[in-house]
Design a protein around this motif. Sequence first.
Motif, PDB file in Angstrom:
ATOM      1  N   PRO A  62      -4.094  25.462  70.619  1.00 48.64           N
ATOM      2  CA  PRO A  62      -4.816  25.066  69.735  1.00 48.64           C
ATOM      3  C   PRO A  62      -4.911  23.583  69.770  1.00 48.64           C
ATOM      4  O   PRO A  62      -3.895  23.019  69.580  1.00 48.64           O
ATOM      5  CB  PRO A  62      -4.594  25.825  68.449  1.00 48.64           C
ATOM      6  CG  PRO A  62      -3.119  26.067  68.644  1.00 48.64           C
ATOM      7  CD  PRO A  62      -2.960  26.326  70.243  1.00 48.64           C
ATOM      8  N   PHE A  63      -6.196  22.843  69.897  1.00 47.50           N
ATOM      9  CA  PHE A  63      -6.211  21.387  69.670  1.00 47.50           C
ATOM     10  C   PHE A  63      -7.056  21.027  68.354  1.00 47.50           C
ATOM     11  O   PHE A  63      -7.959  21.936  67.872  1.00 47.50           O
ATOM     12  CB  PHE A  63      -6.910  20.723  70.872  1.00 47.50           C
ATOM     13  CG  PHE A  63      -6.359  20.871  72.179  1.00 47.50           C
ATOM     14  CD1 PHE A  63      -5.325  20.116  72.617  1.00 47.50           C
ATOM     15  CD2 PHE A  63      -6.576  22.073  72.899  1.00 47.50           C
ATOM     16  CE1 PHE A  63      -4.799  20.159  73.813  1.00 47.50           C
ATOM     17  CE2 PHE A  63      -5.969  21.965  74.360  1.00 47.50           C
ATOM     18  CZ  PHE A  63      -5.050  21.239  74.515  1.00 47.50           C
ATOM     19  N   ILE A  64      -6.744  19.880  67.895  1.00 41.51           N
ATOM     20  CA  ILE A  64      -7.472  19.664  66.587  1.00 41.51           C
ATOM     21  C   ILE A  64      -7.668  18.228  66.944  1.00 41.51           C
ATOM     22  O   ILE A  64      -6.861  17.207  67.079  1.00 41.51           O
ATOM     23  CB  ILE A  64      -6.470  19.720  65.309  1.00 41.51           C
ATOM     24  CG1 ILE A  64      -5.896  21.136  65.255  1.00 41.51           C
ATOM     25  CG2 ILE A  64      -7.117  19.154  63.925  1.00 41.51           C
ATOM     26  CD1 ILE A  64      -4.765  21.459  64.246  1.00 41.51           C
ATOM     27  N   LEU A  65      -9.064  17.883  66.563  1.00 38.50           N
ATOM     28  CA  LEU A  65      -9.728  16.474  66.748  1.00 38.50           C
ATOM     29  C   LEU A  65      -9.412  15.704  65.270  1.00 38.50           C
ATOM     30  O   LEU A  65      -9.754  16.296  64.305  1.00 38.50           O
ATOM     31  CB  LEU A  65     -10.983  16.361  67.005  1.00 38.50           C
ATOM     32  CG  LEU A  65     -11.758  15.013  67.155  1.00 38.50           C
ATOM     33  CD1 LEU A  65     -11.022  14.543  68.237  1.00 38.50           C
ATOM     34  CD2 LEU A  65     -13.231  15.189  67.286  1.00 38.50           C
ATOM     35  N   LEU A 132     -13.776  23.858  61.521  1.00 38.74           N
ATOM     36  CA  LEU A 132     -13.868  22.541  60.666  1.00 38.74           C
ATOM     37  C   LEU A 132     -12.634  22.639  59.547  1.00 38.74           C
ATOM     38  O   LEU A 132     -12.785  23.632  58.988  1.00 38.74           O
ATOM     39  CB  LEU A 132     -15.072  22.051  60.188  1.00 38.74           C
ATOM     40  CG  LEU A 132     -16.096  21.413  61.310  1.00 38.74           C
ATOM     41  CD1 LEU A 132     -17.389  21.241  60.739  1.00 38.74           C
ATOM     42  CD2 LEU A 132     -15.538  20.155  61.868  1.00 38.74           C
ATOM     43  N   MET A 133     -12.064  21.704  59.279  1.00 36.25           N
ATOM     44  CA  MET A 133     -11.100  21.662  58.185  1.00 36.25           C
ATOM     45  C   MET A 133     -11.277  20.497  57.293  1.00 36.25           C
ATOM     46  O   MET A 133     -11.176  19.321  57.770  1.00 36.25           O
ATOM     47  CB  MET A 133      -9.447  21.773  58.730  1.00 36.25           C
ATOM     48  CG  MET A 133      -9.207  22.941  59.728  1.00 36.25           C
ATOM     49  SD  MET A 133      -7.513  22.700  60.262  1.00 36.25           S
ATOM     50  CE  MET A 133      -7.761  21.581  61.905  1.00 36.25           C
ATOM     51  N   PHE A 169     -13.676  26.361  55.059  1.00 36.36           N
ATOM     52  CA  PHE A 169     -13.633  24.785  55.368  1.00 36.36           C
ATOM     53  C   PHE A 169     -12.680  24.194  54.604  1.00 36.36           C
ATOM     54  O   PHE A 169     -12.030  23.385  55.083  1.00 36.36           O
ATOM     55  CB  PHE A 169     -15.218  24.135  55.053  1.00 36.36           C
ATOM     56  CG  PHE A 169     -14.873  22.716  55.152  1.00 36.36           C
ATOM     57  CD1 PHE A 169     -14.593  22.129  56.133  1.00 36.36           C
ATOM     58  CD2 PHE A 169     -15.150  21.867  53.744  1.00 36.36           C
ATOM     59  CE1 PHE A 169     -14.556  20.472  56.058  1.00 36.36           C
ATOM     60  CE2 PHE A 169     -15.324  20.674  53.730  1.00 36.36           C
ATOM     61  CZ  PHE A 169     -14.971  19.911  55.009  1.00 36.36           C
ATOM     62  N   PHE A 170     -12.760  24.599  53.266  1.00 39.01           N
ATOM     63  CA  PHE A 170     -11.601  24.131  52.423  1.00 39.01           C
ATOM     64  C   PHE A 170     -10.208  24.827  52.385  1.00 39.01           C
ATOM     65  O   PHE A 170      -9.116  24.271  51.562  1.00 39.01           O
ATOM     66  CB  PHE A 170     -12.166  23.945  50.889  1.00 39.01           C
ATOM     67  CG  PHE A 170     -13.055  22.992  50.658  1.00 39.01           C
ATOM     68  CD1 PHE A 170     -13.040  21.604  50.596  1.00 39.01           C
ATOM     69  CD2 PHE A 170     -14.559  23.332  50.430  1.00 39.01           C
ATOM     70  CE1 PHE A 170     -13.921  20.671  50.084  1.00 39.01           C
ATOM     71  CE2 PHE A 170     -15.778  22.587  50.225  1.00 39.01           C
ATOM     72  CZ  PHE A 170     -15.105  21.033  50.337  1.00 39.01           C
ATOM     73  N   GLY A 171     -10.042  25.538  53.213  1.00 41.08           N
ATOM     74  CA  GLY A 171      -8.577  26.048  53.370  1.00 41.08           C
ATOM     75  C   GLY A 171      -8.123  26.951  54.241  1.00 41.08           C
ATOM     76  O   GLY A 171      -7.216  27.098  55.114  1.00 41.08           O
ATOM     77  N   ALA A 175      -5.388  27.307  57.310  1.00 40.72           N
ATOM     78  CA  ALA A 175      -4.258  28.352  57.067  1.00 40.72           C
ATOM     79  C   ALA A 175      -4.137  28.916  58.580  1.00 40.72           C
ATOM     80  O   ALA A 175      -3.144  29.251  59.160  1.00 40.72           O
ATOM     81  CB  ALA A 175      -4.549  29.267  56.072  1.00 40.72           C
ATOM     82  N   ARG A 176      -5.253  29.514  58.865  1.00 39.08           N
ATOM     83  CA  ARG A 176      -5.429  30.157  60.290  1.00 39.08           C
ATOM     84  C   ARG A 176      -4.866  29.243  61.469  1.00 39.08           C
ATOM     85  O   ARG A 176      -3.801  29.658  62.433  1.00 39.08           O
ATOM     86  CB  ARG A 176      -6.808  30.612  60.482  1.00 39.08           C
ATOM     87  CG  ARG A 176      -7.063  31.404  61.972  1.00 39.08           C
ATOM     88  CD  ARG A 176      -8.534  31.834  61.950  1.00 39.08           C
ATOM     89  NE  ARG A 176      -9.429  31.020  61.700  1.00 39.08           N
ATOM     90  CZ  ARG A 176      -9.777  30.009  62.576  1.00 39.08           C
ATOM     91  NH1 ARG A 176      -9.435  29.729  63.498  1.00 39.08           N
ATOM     92  NH2 ARG A 176     -10.758  29.061  61.880  1.00 39.08           N
TER      93      ARG A 176
END
Length: 180
Positions: A62-65, A132-133, A169-171, A175-176
């Motif tokens: 898992p990558f997060i920009l 998106l987070m 989007f908001f949570g 969490a996942r």
Amino acid sequence: MQDLHQYTPLKGFKTGTANGTKPPGEIMDLLHNFQYSLDLSLEAGTDTNALSQWITTYPDQPFILQNCGNPDTKQAPSSVWENQIRELAKNENLSCKIAGLLTGGSHAKSWKPADFYPFLEILFDSFGTERLMFASDWPFLLLAGIYVQWKSLLEKFTEKFTPEDRDKFFGENAARIYRL
């Protein structure tokens, strides 16, 4: 990294992308083995095609920009930024934190919510609501606004979404993705 694994609140690490810098394979193996995410800070001069190809070599990682890919929000989205986002978003194992838009153009509190809607449209179109987070961007957002302004801007923008997509989007996505 093995010693850090005992600290369960630790969920991932962050790296920059300047000059093609990427963690070596041994580090990537450890991140995967310990189920850590890797946050990527898109920096000026990053070859996003090469970065995208590199991300594809780790399909289970898992990558997060970070910070929406650091666009210059003083003006409308540039075609360069939009192309970078769309290219990177093709990687299903890359998610994106929605943060940094208020400070991305050094607005110094002289912005209006509609200034950011074109950026958000591109991000939601590219990543979808599954990857998106929401991120508070606190305390940095204080340079250009306050938390309630940022959260309200995003709540207004997402009004057209289903309640399920808003919850993602908001949570729920965070969490996942972070295994919270």
